[in-house]
Scaffold this motif. Structure first.
Motif, PDB file in Angstrom:
ATOM      1  N   GLY A 239       0.830  -1.199   0.000  1.00 41.64           N
ATOM      2  CA  GLY A 239       0.000   0.000   0.000  1.00 41.64           C
ATOM      3  C   GLY A 239       0.861   1.245   0.000  1.00 41.64           C
ATOM      4  N   SER A 260      -7.503  -2.994   0.856  1.00 44.82           N
ATOM      5  CA  SER A 260      -7.433  -3.641   2.173  1.00 44.82           C
ATOM      6  C   SER A 260      -7.049  -2.557   3.178  1.00 44.82           C
ATOM      7  CB  SER A 260      -6.405  -4.775   2.209  1.00 44.82           C
ATOM      8  OG  SER A 260      -5.084  -4.253   2.341  1.00 44.82           O
ATOM      9  N   ASP A 261      -7.422  -2.771   4.449  1.00 40.14           N
ATOM     10  CA  ASP A 261      -7.061  -1.794   5.485  1.00 40.14           C
ATOM     11  C   ASP A 261      -5.555  -1.678   5.647  1.00 40.14           C
ATOM     12  OD1 ASP A 261      -9.645  -1.155   6.062  1.00 40.14           O
ATOM     13  OD2 ASP A 261      -9.742  -2.250   7.971  1.00 40.14           O
ATOM     14  N   ALA A 264      -4.268   0.491   3.113  1.00 38.18           N
ATOM     15  CA  ALA A 264      -4.674   1.881   3.373  1.00 38.18           C
ATOM     16  C   ALA A 264      -3.741   2.529   4.397  1.00 38.18           C
ATOM     17  CB  ALA A 264      -6.128   1.929   3.853  1.00 38.18           C
ATOM     18  N   GLY A 286     -10.190   2.421   2.983  1.00 34.72           N
ATOM     19  CA  GLY A 286      -9.669   1.049   3.072  1.00 34.72           C
ATOM     20  C   GLY A 286     -10.755   0.027   2.799  1.00 34.72           C
ATOM     21  N   THR A 302     -13.704   3.097   5.712  1.00 33.35           N
ATOM     22  CA  THR A 302     -13.392   1.793   5.117  1.00 33.35           C
ATOM     23  C   THR A 302     -14.673   1.016   4.837  1.00 33.35           C
ATOM     24  OG1 THR A 302     -11.978  -0.168   5.384  1.00 33.35           O
ATOM     25  CG2 THR A 302     -13.153   0.576   7.332  1.00 33.35           C
TER      26      THR A 302
END
Lengths: 350, 350
Positions: A239, A260-261, A264, A286, A302
């Motif tokens: 990321g 995806s978190d 992020a 995210g 998110t």
């Protein structure tokens, strides 16, 4: 050892006994028992013949019954290296625990040796069911599991639902709808140049999130631009680099949707190092809603995947199969939900 | 079912057979077998008599042996609600997997009903050992486990090492030294007003971290000030409120040492909402080094607890005990390590 039986479709059939299997196979009852209990002191030929008959008659290897040895389900990850995993474990454990079933957690690291060891262990402990996360196993192992007549459920299926042969039930999230909702949120704030950091292309969920992003852009009349898509692998580092690559463009995006978190959080770090503020200079979204991202700086907007609920549905499904009961649906997608927090804002006027 | 035996001290003794136990108890061999296998169709009186004899002779309930049913260890948490847990699981699973042992993960939520269910399951699956994280169980359950002659190891012991009766081996981290190192780091940067957010006082690790903080202050000639200590519970929310409380003081600290990473992330959010920058306005240090805090904004300076290694040592210890081997030491503390990242800096000149 109970002798309950069920057809491969989950419907019940007349019970078959070990004695009947032994007669048909032309071996002794203790030999069938040894095969059922996963013991190694049986010749491969005899084992194969007995297992074929067990499977043919839908013999269930072990049943959770009062006074019997407690039941087990196997929960298998590629790697136990993400807070993502603990959410799934929590959901599976909660349902299994209520049923008096133990949750055996394994990581097979995508390595053949590790998978062989796990298969050996699984056979020896006579697990009642297997939950595979992100389809951690190769088709050949799926085939082996079916040969053992162990029910399988796949959480977050990696690829096309059709495995080699009758497909295992799957539990996932509405990844496409989630990708759509996140992108629509950024569009509604006024963003037009929206970067996307993709997950591994071999995974179905990655492709669905990307398609949701494209669909939202198209619906808003914003042309899809391949230069705004960076390739990631769901982990932080990718990321960071993906965002860095997007921001290095002469016409950088005003918002980044990392699928995806963890990516992020990597993207936010890349922006921080460039001296850019989130969300004042660049918005970030995210995907997952891990518990800790409500505490990132700033708290992350998110797409919530109900990971613990996915674990619960998978556990219920595999336990129903193990009891020979019908399952509700072989394909379940649980709804995602957009969680709007502090990492998104309208773009600054140029 | 093997009949290996071992003394409670881990040394080997002559083997005892089920037949001998049956004779001594005045019951049939199948009855002893039913007790050994955790079945419920035995009267409580008979069960107690047989279990007493099994324990007296150091009979091991189940052995991992080639061709035998695979072994299991139980890994028990109070709650599966933290990325902390997955690190421990990863370490335990790695060692157990290598030995062909399945890792059964449970959460008992500190509730008596849940614990009873777990005990029942444990007995039925004839687990070879139990790893308790943060001593999830009441003394009465410890006593019950000892009665079953199941080896126990406690990771990150909650209280005083002496449980009721012979103590279980423990695996922890050098919490005092970690608290000392984090505080010395802030002192060396020039901070003198250093806030501390404490963990639950009933936990030994909380008290050790606080004592390490006090010891560093005293060594530097900085008087300990109770007004600089906020009470937390290791979760994000308490770090947020604890930091908020410290910053509301007329003479707020220039640095905050939160004794868990989750509380440190909560503290950073409290500072962000007050418009204070980390580390320019206030430095923050955590404790744990969860994988994600190298990706917090800013990346967190923290004290690394080798959680996965703690899981590995616990697994090795409980498996050695299960095999009747000597263990290296009944009390192990693995070294913590200060990880200096971007959340700490010298205080700004007033």
């Amino acid at each position: 050892m109970a002798t309950e039986s069920a057809g491969p479709d989950g419907g019940t059939k007349p019970k078959v006994t070990i004695t009947a299997i032994a007669q048909e196979a032309g071996v002794s009852v203790p030999t069938v028992s040894r095969v059922v209990n996963g013991r190694s002191d049986v010749s491969p030929e005899t084992r194969a013949r007995v297992e074929d008959l067990l499977r043919l008659h839908g013999y269930r290897r072990r049943q959770a019954a009062p006074g019997d040895r407690a039941a087990l389900v196997d929960l298998v990850f590629n790697d136990l290296d993400s807070p993502w995993a603990v959410e799934i474990i929590r959901g599976v454990e909660e349902i299994a625990h209520q049923d008096g079933v133990g949750t055996v957690v394994s990581a097979i690291h995508g390595r053949a040796g590790s998978t062989r060891q796990w298969m050996k262990n699984l056979r020896a402990r006579a697990s009642d069911g297997v939950i595979l996360v992100t389809s951690a196993l190769e088709p050949v192992v799926h085939a082996e599991l079916r040969r053992l007549n162990v029910p399988i459920v796949v959480v977050d299926p990696a690829g096309s639902p059709a495995l080699d042969g009758p497909a295992a039930p799957t539990v996932g999230a509405t990844n496409w709808a989630g990708g759509l909702a996140a992108t629509e949120h950024l569009l509604s704030l006024g963003h037009r140049r929206i970067g996307f950091i993709a997950g591994p292309p071999r995974l179905l969920c990655s492709r669905a999130r990307l398609d949701g992003y494209r669909a939202a852009l198209e619906a808003a009349g914003v042309p899809f631009d391949q230069a705004l898509v960076a390739q990631g692998d769901f982990y932080h580092e990718s990321g960071f680099h993906g965002c860095d690559q997007l921001m290095a463009s002469p016409t950088p995006p005003t918002a980044v949707f990392a699928s995806s978190d963890q990516m992020a959080l990597g993207a936010i770090e890349a922006l921080r190092r460039r001296g850019l503020r989130v969300p004042e200079d660049v918005s970030v979204v995210g995907f997952d809603d891990l518990p800790e991202v409500s505490w990132s700086a700033p708290p992350l907007t998110t797409v919530r995947q109900p990971l613990a609920d996915m674990g619960k549905v998978a556990a219920r499904t595999v336990l129903r199969q193990a009891r020979g009961e019908e399952i509700d649906s072989p394909r379940v997608e649980l709804a995602t939900q957009l969680m709007i927090r502090a990492s998104t804002a309208p773009p600054t006027a140029p």
